[in-house]
Design a protein around this motif. Structure first.
Motif, PDB file in Angstrom:
ATOM      1  N   VAL A  17      34.506  36.993  36.857  1.00 15.71           N
ATOM      2  CA  VAL A  17      35.356  37.664  37.817  1.00 15.71           C
ATOM      3  C   VAL A  17      36.826  37.097  37.909  1.00 15.71           C
ATOM      4  O   VAL A  17      37.684  37.739  37.883  1.00 15.71           O
ATOM      5  CB  VAL A  17      34.792  38.029  39.201  1.00 15.71           C
ATOM      6  CG1 VAL A  17      35.832  38.353  40.269  1.00 15.71           C
ATOM      7  CG2 VAL A  17      33.378  38.661  39.199  1.00 15.71           C
ATOM      8  N   SER A  18      36.802  35.896  37.967  1.00 16.04           N
ATOM      9  CA  SER A  18      38.190  35.113  37.914  1.00 16.04           C
ATOM     10  C   SER A  18      38.844  35.421  36.766  1.00 16.04           C
ATOM     11  O   SER A  18      40.073  35.668  36.679  1.00 16.04           O
ATOM     12  CB  SER A  18      37.949  33.497  38.087  1.00 16.04           C
ATOM     13  OG  SER A  18      37.270  33.064  39.392  1.00 16.04           O
ATOM     14  N   ILE A  20      38.719  37.866  34.790  1.00  9.97           N
ATOM     15  CA  ILE A  20      39.380  39.288  34.696  1.00  9.97           C
ATOM     16  C   ILE A  20      40.396  39.506  35.637  1.00  9.97           C
ATOM     17  O   ILE A  20      41.357  40.069  35.514  1.00  9.97           O
ATOM     18  CB  ILE A  20      38.047  40.286  35.297  1.00  9.97           C
ATOM     19  CG1 ILE A  20      36.996  40.349  34.147  1.00  9.97           C
ATOM     20  CG2 ILE A  20      38.411  41.737  35.367  1.00  9.97           C
ATOM     21  CD1 ILE A  20      37.263  40.863  32.901  1.00  9.97           C
ATOM     22  N   ALA A  21      40.295  38.993  36.709  1.00  6.30           N
ATOM     23  CA  ALA A  21      41.459  39.063  37.892  1.00  6.30           C
ATOM     24  C   ALA A  21      42.718  38.314  37.387  1.00  6.30           C
ATOM     25  O   ALA A  21      43.832  39.013  37.507  1.00  6.30           O
ATOM     26  CB  ALA A  21      41.102  38.454  39.024  1.00  6.30           C
ATOM     27  N   ILE A  22      42.662  37.014  36.679  1.00  3.65           N
ATOM     28  CA  ILE A  22      43.725  36.437  36.117  1.00  3.65           C
ATOM     29  C   ILE A  22      44.528  37.314  34.842  1.00  3.65           C
ATOM     30  O   ILE A  22      45.455  37.429  34.876  1.00  3.65           O
ATOM     31  CB  ILE A  22      43.162  34.994  35.643  1.00  3.65           C
ATOM     32  CG1 ILE A  22      42.855  34.354  37.304  1.00  3.65           C
ATOM     33  CG2 ILE A  22      44.523  34.299  35.048  1.00  3.65           C
ATOM     34  CD1 ILE A  22      42.376  32.798  36.596  1.00  3.65           C
ATOM     35  N   MET A  24      44.218  40.583  34.350  1.00  2.00           N
ATOM     36  CA  MET A  24      45.014  41.667  34.808  1.00  2.00           C
ATOM     37  C   MET A  24      46.252  41.243  35.437  1.00  2.00           C
ATOM     38  O   MET A  24      47.600  42.057  35.293  1.00  2.00           O
ATOM     39  CB  MET A  24      44.174  42.511  35.958  1.00  2.00           C
ATOM     40  CG  MET A  24      42.728  43.013  35.311  1.00  2.00           C
ATOM     41  SD  MET A  24      41.800  44.023  36.574  1.00  2.00           S
ATOM     42  CE  MET A  24      43.022  45.407  36.688  1.00  2.00           C
ATOM     43  N   LEU A  25      46.555  40.336  36.111  1.00  2.00           N
ATOM     44  CA  LEU A  25      47.693  39.965  36.755  1.00  2.00           C
ATOM     45  C   LEU A  25      48.641  39.418  35.639  1.00  2.00           C
ATOM     46  O   LEU A  25      49.782  39.791  35.684  1.00  2.00           O
ATOM     47  CB  LEU A  25      47.335  38.708  37.625  1.00  2.00           C
ATOM     48  CG  LEU A  25      48.656  37.916  38.354  1.00  2.00           C
ATOM     49  CD1 LEU A  25      49.074  39.117  39.282  1.00  2.00           C
ATOM     50  CD2 LEU A  25      48.032  36.939  39.299  1.00  2.00           C
TER      51      LEU A  25
END
Length: 354
Positions: A17-18, A20-22, A24-25
């Motif tokens: 999850v970390s 994916i979030a990074i 996308m940012l």
């Protein structure tokens, strides 16, 4: 399912999850650059602003989906990550992932040797200073640790270059001098792993091994001094808090030797804070090595971002470098979390009770 397996799966899910979030940012930052500017990176031979140039730019935009919405472009980029190419870098003139993998052994070699130096030194020096506070060794340790934590690595690297390279000539920057490189090419030196120290041992070239260590000496010292000081100070504080605990006083009253008290009883009590500091140091040293590579001209992963940022930013190479760095840190933190759960009884008990 066993609790320890559940703990590992939770950590894996958190890491995923970390990531994916990074990513996308990071890709959202790329979208701030207009499509035309990104497209011209693929056309270095076109300098004009005429109709033909505009047509080529539009064709590149269509080919690489540079005018699509954010989620569409992000999905194409993620697809390139999954297929193993990580996109084509017009600056590097090759796909990003092979360029990163080819340079990884140098970065890992530097980080590994730095960890092998700083962890034992930090633990031993901090332990001795904390066990015998306000003595001569403790005073020397605190002075050196204060210097280490207050001096930025790039400043310390400049000092090392001025003293050990310019003035004394003991050590040298770069991975290897040109004469040795040519000699190795003529002698049929085989690059098994890409890590010169390991390859020299596999080729039974101990002279090359010593020369490689000489070229790594200044980068290793630069990386190690700050994290050695941090680990040593944490270890000293933990030992200082344990030395007058009741179980230490009782063991000392029973006649247990001081050395045994230090390394068999007190060491277990300070395991948790030192393991946490070692984990943070290990993850930080990977990213800090990029700056050190640039200063000492080492052909590591940092060379990708250096080439990518010349002129207009190369989006595929910049994104690939950022994601690769994040993956290295997340993977290392996951491994260290598991090791901490295995080695620290308090963390292991919490995992088993979960």
């Amino acid at each position: 399912m066993p609790p320890f397996i559940q703990f590992i799966l939770r950590r894996l899910f958190t890491a995923f999850v970390s990531l994916i979030a990074i990513t996308m940012l990071l890709y959202a930052g790329v979208m701030l650059t207009p499509p035309e500017a990104r497209a011209r990176l693929y056309l270095p031979q076109v300098n004009g602003e005429g109709q033909a140039s505009q047509a080529l730019v539009q064709s590149v935009i269509q080919k690489h989906h540079l005018d699509e919405p954010y989620l569409v472009q992000y999905s194409y980029w993620v697809r390139s990550l999954l297929t193993g190419s990580w996109g084509y870098s017009p600056t590097l003139r090759e796909y990003v992932l092979p360029a990163l993998l080819r340079r990884t052994p140098v970065t890992l070699e530097l980080a590994l040797y730095s960890l092998l130096l700083l962890i034992p030194l930090g633990l031993v020096s901090g332990f001795i200073a904390g066990w015998r506070p306000n003595q001569r060794f403790d005073g020397l340790f605190r002075s050196l640790a204060y210097f280490g934590t207050s001096t930025p690595p790039f400043i310390f690297s400049m000092v090392l270059l001025a003293v050990f390279y310019v003035q004394l000539g003991w050590f040298a920057p770069e991975r290897m001098d040109v004469t040795t490189q040519l000699e190795l090419m003529r002698s049929g030196f085989v690059n098994y792993t890409g890590a010169l120290t390991l390859d020299s041992l596999l080729n039974r070239r101990f002279d090359v091994f010593l020369l490689a260590l000489r070229h790594l000496a200044m980068p290793i010292m630069t990386l190690s001094i700050f994290y050695w000081a941090t680990l040593g100070r944490v270890t000293r504080a933990a030992v200082f808090g344990q030395r007058n605990q009741e179980y230490i006083i009782a063991a000392r009253a029973r006649g247990i030797p001081e050395r045994r008290l230090m390394w068999r009883h007190a060491l277990r009590a300070i395991l948790a804070p030192t393991l946490t500091t070692m984990a943070i140091s290990a993850s930080s040293i990977v990213t800090s090595s990029f700056v050190v590579e640039i200063i000492f001209v080492l052909p590591g992963v940092s060379q990708v971002i250096v080439k990518a940022m010349r002129g207009l930013p190369d989006a595929p190479a910049s994104l690939g470098f950022a994601v690769y760095s994040v993956m290295m840190v997340i993977s290392l933190m996951f491994i260290l979390d598991v090791l901490q759960a295995i080695l620290d009884p308090r963390v292991r008990d919490e995992v088993l009770k979960a």
